[in-house]
Write a protein that holds these residues in place. Structure first.
Motif, PDB file in Angstrom:
ATOM      1  N   VAL A  93     -11.248   2.953  -3.539  1.00 43.75           N
ATOM      2  CA  VAL A  93     -11.689   3.459  -1.928  1.00 43.75           C
ATOM      3  C   VAL A  93      -9.956   3.472  -1.575  1.00 43.75           C
ATOM      4  CG1 VAL A  93     -13.751   2.256  -1.709  1.00 43.75           C
ATOM      5  CG2 VAL A  93     -11.582   1.078  -0.912  1.00 43.75           C
ATOM      6  N   PRO A  94      -9.758   4.059  -0.145  1.00 47.00           N
ATOM      7  CA  PRO A  94      -8.614   4.062   0.367  1.00 47.00           C
ATOM      8  C   PRO A  94      -7.895   3.040   0.829  1.00 47.00           C
ATOM      9  CG  PRO A  94     -10.028   5.789   1.292  1.00 47.00           C
ATOM     10  CD  PRO A  94     -10.930   4.980   0.414  1.00 47.00           C
ATOM     11  N   PHE A  95      -6.634   2.937   0.440  1.00 46.96           N
ATOM     12  CA  PHE A  95      -5.978   1.536   0.900  1.00 46.96           C
ATOM     13  C   PHE A  95      -6.011   1.309   2.288  1.00 46.96           C
ATOM     14  CE2 PHE A  95      -2.074  -0.991   1.227  1.00 46.96           C
ATOM     15  CZ  PHE A  95      -2.432  -1.967   0.538  1.00 46.96           C
ATOM     16  N   ASN A  96      -6.151   0.224   2.773  1.00 51.91           N
ATOM     17  CA  ASN A  96      -6.108  -0.243   4.232  1.00 51.91           C
ATOM     18  C   ASN A  96      -7.164   0.338   5.106  1.00 51.91           C
ATOM     19  OD1 ASN A  96      -4.144  -2.012   5.081  1.00 51.91           O
ATOM     20  ND2 ASN A  96      -2.435  -0.586   4.968  1.00 51.91           N
ATOM     21  N   ILE A 121      -6.326  -6.418  -4.950  1.00 51.82           N
ATOM     22  CA  ILE A 121      -5.352  -5.961  -3.904  1.00 51.82           C
ATOM     23  C   ILE A 121      -3.984  -6.196  -4.034  1.00 51.82           C
ATOM     24  CG2 ILE A 121      -4.957  -5.542  -1.344  1.00 51.82           C
ATOM     25  CD1 ILE A 121      -7.739  -6.267  -0.743  1.00 51.82           C
ATOM     26  N   GLU A 122      -3.090  -5.047  -3.900  1.00 54.55           N
ATOM     27  CA  GLU A 122      -1.810  -5.705  -3.786  1.00 54.55           C
ATOM     28  C   GLU A 122      -1.530  -5.842  -2.219  1.00 54.55           C
ATOM     29  OE1 GLU A 122       1.222  -2.715  -5.963  1.00 54.55           O
ATOM     30  OE2 GLU A 122      -0.670  -2.108  -5.855  1.00 54.55           O
ATOM     31  N   PRO A 123      -1.068  -7.100  -1.747  1.00 54.81           N
ATOM     32  CA  PRO A 123      -0.866  -7.070  -0.480  1.00 54.81           C
ATOM     33  C   PRO A 123      -0.184  -6.341   0.055  1.00 54.81           C
ATOM     34  CG  PRO A 123      -0.771  -9.470  -1.458  1.00 54.81           C
ATOM     35  CD  PRO A 123      -1.017  -8.249  -2.410  1.00 54.81           C
ATOM     36  N   ILE A 124       0.964  -6.001  -0.293  1.00 56.67           N
ATOM     37  CA  ILE A 124       1.959  -4.796  -0.019  1.00 56.67           C
ATOM     38  C   ILE A 124       2.109  -3.927  -1.504  1.00 56.67           C
ATOM     39  CG2 ILE A 124       4.216  -4.296   0.528  1.00 56.67           C
ATOM     40  CD1 ILE A 124       4.491  -6.888   1.986  1.00 56.67           C
ATOM     41  N   GLN A 125       1.607  -2.711  -1.439  1.00 55.27           N
ATOM     42  CA  GLN A 125       1.579  -1.663  -2.789  1.00 55.27           C
ATOM     43  C   GLN A 125       3.276  -1.643  -2.737  1.00 55.27           C
ATOM     44  OE1 GLN A 125      -0.621   1.856  -1.962  1.00 55.27           O
ATOM     45  NE2 GLN A 125      -2.647   0.511  -2.844  1.00 55.27           N
ATOM     46  N   GLY A 126       3.503  -1.678  -4.240  1.00 54.39           N
ATOM     47  CA  GLY A 126       5.028  -1.417  -4.646  1.00 54.39           C
ATOM     48  C   GLY A 126       5.174  -0.297  -4.862  1.00 54.39           C
ATOM     49  N   GLU A 127       4.641  -0.067  -6.254  1.00 57.21           N
ATOM     50  CA  GLU A 127       4.783   1.399  -6.839  1.00 57.21           C
ATOM     51  C   GLU A 127       4.098   2.464  -6.045  1.00 57.21           C
ATOM     52  OE1 GLU A 127       6.619   1.430  -9.878  1.00 57.21           O
ATOM     53  OE2 GLU A 127       6.742  -0.779  -9.338  1.00 57.21           O
ATOM     54  N   GLY A 128       3.177   2.237  -5.228  1.00 60.10           N
ATOM     55  CA  GLY A 128       2.457   3.248  -4.463  1.00 60.10           C
ATOM     56  C   GLY A 128       3.434   3.530  -3.192  1.00 60.10           C
ATOM     57  N   GLY A 129       4.544   3.125  -2.851  1.00 55.51           N
ATOM     58  CA  GLY A 129       5.417   3.506  -2.125  1.00 55.51           C
ATOM     59  C   GLY A 129       5.566   2.511  -0.825  1.00 55.51           C
ATOM     60  N   LEU A 130       5.545   1.098  -1.253  1.00 55.50           N
ATOM     61  CA  LEU A 130       5.977   0.254  -0.195  1.00 55.50           C
ATOM     62  C   LEU A 130       5.025   0.091   0.970  1.00 55.50           C
ATOM     63  CD1 LEU A 130       8.332  -2.307  -0.124  1.00 55.50           C
ATOM     64  CD2 LEU A 130       8.243  -0.532  -1.989  1.00 55.50           C
ATOM     65  N   ILE A 131       3.487   0.157   0.872  1.00 58.06           N
ATOM     66  CA  ILE A 131       2.666   0.045   1.735  1.00 58.06           C
ATOM     67  C   ILE A 131       2.036  -1.164   2.117  1.00 58.06           C
ATOM     68  CG2 ILE A 131       0.535   1.278   2.802  1.00 58.06           C
ATOM     69  CD1 ILE A 131       2.679   3.436   1.794  1.00 58.06           C
ATOM     70  N   ALA A 132       2.294  -1.904   3.319  1.00 59.85           N
ATOM     71  CA  ALA A 132       1.962  -2.985   3.509  1.00 59.85           C
ATOM     72  C   ALA A 132       0.444  -3.037   3.958  1.00 59.85           C
ATOM     73  CB  ALA A 132       2.692  -3.855   4.639  1.00 59.85           C
ATOM     74  N   ALA A 133      -0.468  -4.071   3.614  1.00 60.37           N
ATOM     75  CA  ALA A 133      -1.868  -4.149   3.980  1.00 60.37           C
ATOM     76  C   ALA A 133      -1.787  -4.514   5.405  1.00 60.37           C
ATOM     77  CB  ALA A 133      -2.710  -5.194   3.336  1.00 60.37           C
ATOM     78  N   ASP A 134      -2.784  -3.899   6.365  1.00 59.23           N
ATOM     79  CA  ASP A 134      -2.745  -4.502   7.516  1.00 59.23           C
ATOM     80  C   ASP A 134      -3.217  -5.841   7.448  1.00 59.23           C
ATOM     81  OD1 ASP A 134      -2.026  -1.835   8.706  1.00 59.23           O
ATOM     82  OD2 ASP A 134      -3.912  -1.192   8.906  1.00 59.23           O
ATOM     83  N   ASP A 154      11.148   7.059   7.387  1.00 62.13           N
ATOM     84  CA  ASP A 154      10.682   5.719   7.519  1.00 62.13           C
ATOM     85  C   ASP A 154      11.399   4.858   6.774  1.00 62.13           C
ATOM     86  OD1 ASP A 154       8.860   3.774   8.551  1.00 62.13           O
ATOM     87  OD2 ASP A 154       7.327   4.105   7.248  1.00 62.13           O
ATOM     88  N   VAL A 155      11.871   3.688   7.254  1.00 58.15           N
ATOM     89  CA  VAL A 155      12.275   2.565   6.579  1.00 58.15           C
ATOM     90  C   VAL A 155      11.374   1.384   6.450  1.00 58.15           C
ATOM     91  CG1 VAL A 155      14.352   1.128   6.049  1.00 58.15           C
ATOM     92  CG2 VAL A 155      14.556   3.543   6.951  1.00 58.15           C
ATOM     93  N   ARG A 156      10.678   0.953   5.758  1.00 60.42           N
ATOM     94  CA  ARG A 156       9.589  -0.051   5.990  1.00 60.42           C
ATOM     95  C   ARG A 156       9.702  -0.998   4.618  1.00 60.42           C
ATOM     96  NH1 ARG A 156       6.813   5.070   4.557  1.00 60.42           N
ATOM     97  NH2 ARG A 156       6.375   4.940   2.277  1.00 60.42           N
TER      98      ARG A 156
END
Ligand code: PLP
Length: 389
Positions: free
Chosen positions: A155-158, A176-189, A318-320
């Protein structure tokens, strides 16, 4: 070697702290930490000492025997986290393979064979075994290897509503990766993780956090779940755990661990004394509150500089990220991708990482010296400006 990697044209031969030298004696600042692994830099004196000391005592006796460094590391991991029990392996993929097998086995033993569905997320990365690559949400890594393990839903992340729609009593685990690393540094809400926790509880499914990249102080918390305040049932840790020595662990509660009875799972090298001795020392150092505070301070410095660079050049939209784990999304107007940028940064004397086709990722040693960080960021800046020009 097989052609599955595309190594850089230089060959590194020596590393000290966050500096690396190649065969020609050229120096680089390592802003990659290997690949988010060397949390204490290269050749940390305490790690060299503990490895040397253990190398003179005992290397391997198999899991027919336990050993003191493994017992010691297990005790430390239990004391520092929610977990009661630990399974040791050698890499992140193996730790996740164990987590997924454990979740399936637990559901099988408690609820029967129908409770086998695993829910995972688009763009997730969990390793390269056939099971973990299938649970990962990037078909480019799992297609073309024959029949995939079944009963895995993405399912879509977040997207908490999509997760809610997908949940049922057939689900045995949500990974779940609480923060997706390889996927582009996307943090879970935070609300997404809270909802995932509540949905797992409601459906008697296990919540697995893959903290292979987010763990071991990377975010400024020892494990990212501690910063989120959402506790999983199973947690996997590797990469930074050994500070560069291969070691991984799957952590869980007494109740869940109890279904891994003798013979259900194993590993020849998992929990070997060399790896666990080194990891024990890494954990001692990284878990100190003052060490984690310093990570946050260094991270503030890095974020400030990279955001200023983004504002000045327009190179990044974006710098995240969190802690010393930073993703710079390359603005589409530049026309360059992460490969082009990491190659250029290397030419300017710093090692960085890609996180997908358009995100530059930094994951330096957590103890990077201030002058090393400043010099490394200078080199990133010079590389960016040379491409903008
Ligand atoms: N899980 C996550 C979140 C990762 O980032 C990685 C590696 O990048 C893995 C699993 C796989 O770890 P390994 O390459 O050690 O098998």
């Amino acid at each position: 070697m097989m052609p599955n990697y595309a190594p850089a044209p230089i060959v590194p031969v020596l590393g000290r702290g966050s500096r690396v030298w190649d065969q020609a004696g050229r120096e680089y600042i390592d802003l990659a930490g290997g690949i988010a692994v060397n949390v204490l830099g290269h050749a940390h004196p305490e790690l060299v000492e503990v490895l040397h000391d253990q190398a003179q005592r005992l290397w391997h006796l198999s899991n027919a025997y336990t050993n003191e460094p493994a017992l010691d590391l297990a005790r430390k991991l239990v004391d520092l986290t929610f977990a009661d029990r630990v399974f040791f392996s050698n890499s992140g993929g193996e730790a996740n393979e164990a987590a997924l097998k454990l979740a399936r086995r637990y559901a099988h033993d408690r609820h029967g064979p129908d409770k086998a569905e695993i829910i995972a997320f688009d763009q997730a990365f969990h390793g390269r075994t056939l099971f973990t690559v299938t649970v990962g949400g990037q078909p480019k890594y799992s297609d073309g290897f024959g029949p995939k393990p079944g009963d895995i839903t993405h399912v879509p992340f977040n997207d908490a509503d999509a997760l809610g729609d997908a949940m049922s009593d057939r689900v045995c685990a949500v990974m779940i990766e609480p923060i997706q690393g390889e996927g582009g540094l996307i943090a879970a809400d935070p609300a997404f993780l809270q909802r995932a926790r509540a949905l797992c509880d409601a459906h008697e499914a296990l919540l697995i956090f893959d903290e292979i990249q987010s763990g071991m102080g990377r975010t400024g918390d020892l494990y990212a779940y501690q910063g989120y305040g959402v506790t999983p049932d199973i947690l996997t840790t590797a990469k930074g755990l050994g500070g560069g020595f291969p070691v991984a662990a799957t952590l869980t509660t007494e109740e869940i661990a109890s279904c891994f009875v003798v013979g259900t799972h194993g590993s020849t090298f998992g929990g070997n004394p060399l790896a666990t001795a080194v990891a024990g020392r890494v954990l001692d150092i990284v878990s100190r509150p003052e060490f984690l505070d310093a990570v946050k301070a260094k991270a503030d410095e890095a974020f400030t500089r990279l955001r200023a660079l983004a504002a000045d050049t327009g190179a990044f939209s974006d710098v995240r990220g969190k802690g010393l784990w930073i993703g710079c999304e390359i603005d589409a107007s530049t026309g360059w991708g992460s490969k082009e940028l990491t190659d250029r940064v290397l030419e300017y004397g710093a090692m960085t990482l890609k996180a997908g086709p358009d995100v530059l990722r930094l994951a330096p040693a957590l103890n990077i010296e201030d002058d090393e960080l400043a010099t490394g960021l200078d080199r990133v800046e010079q590389a960016v400006r040379s491409l903008v020009a």
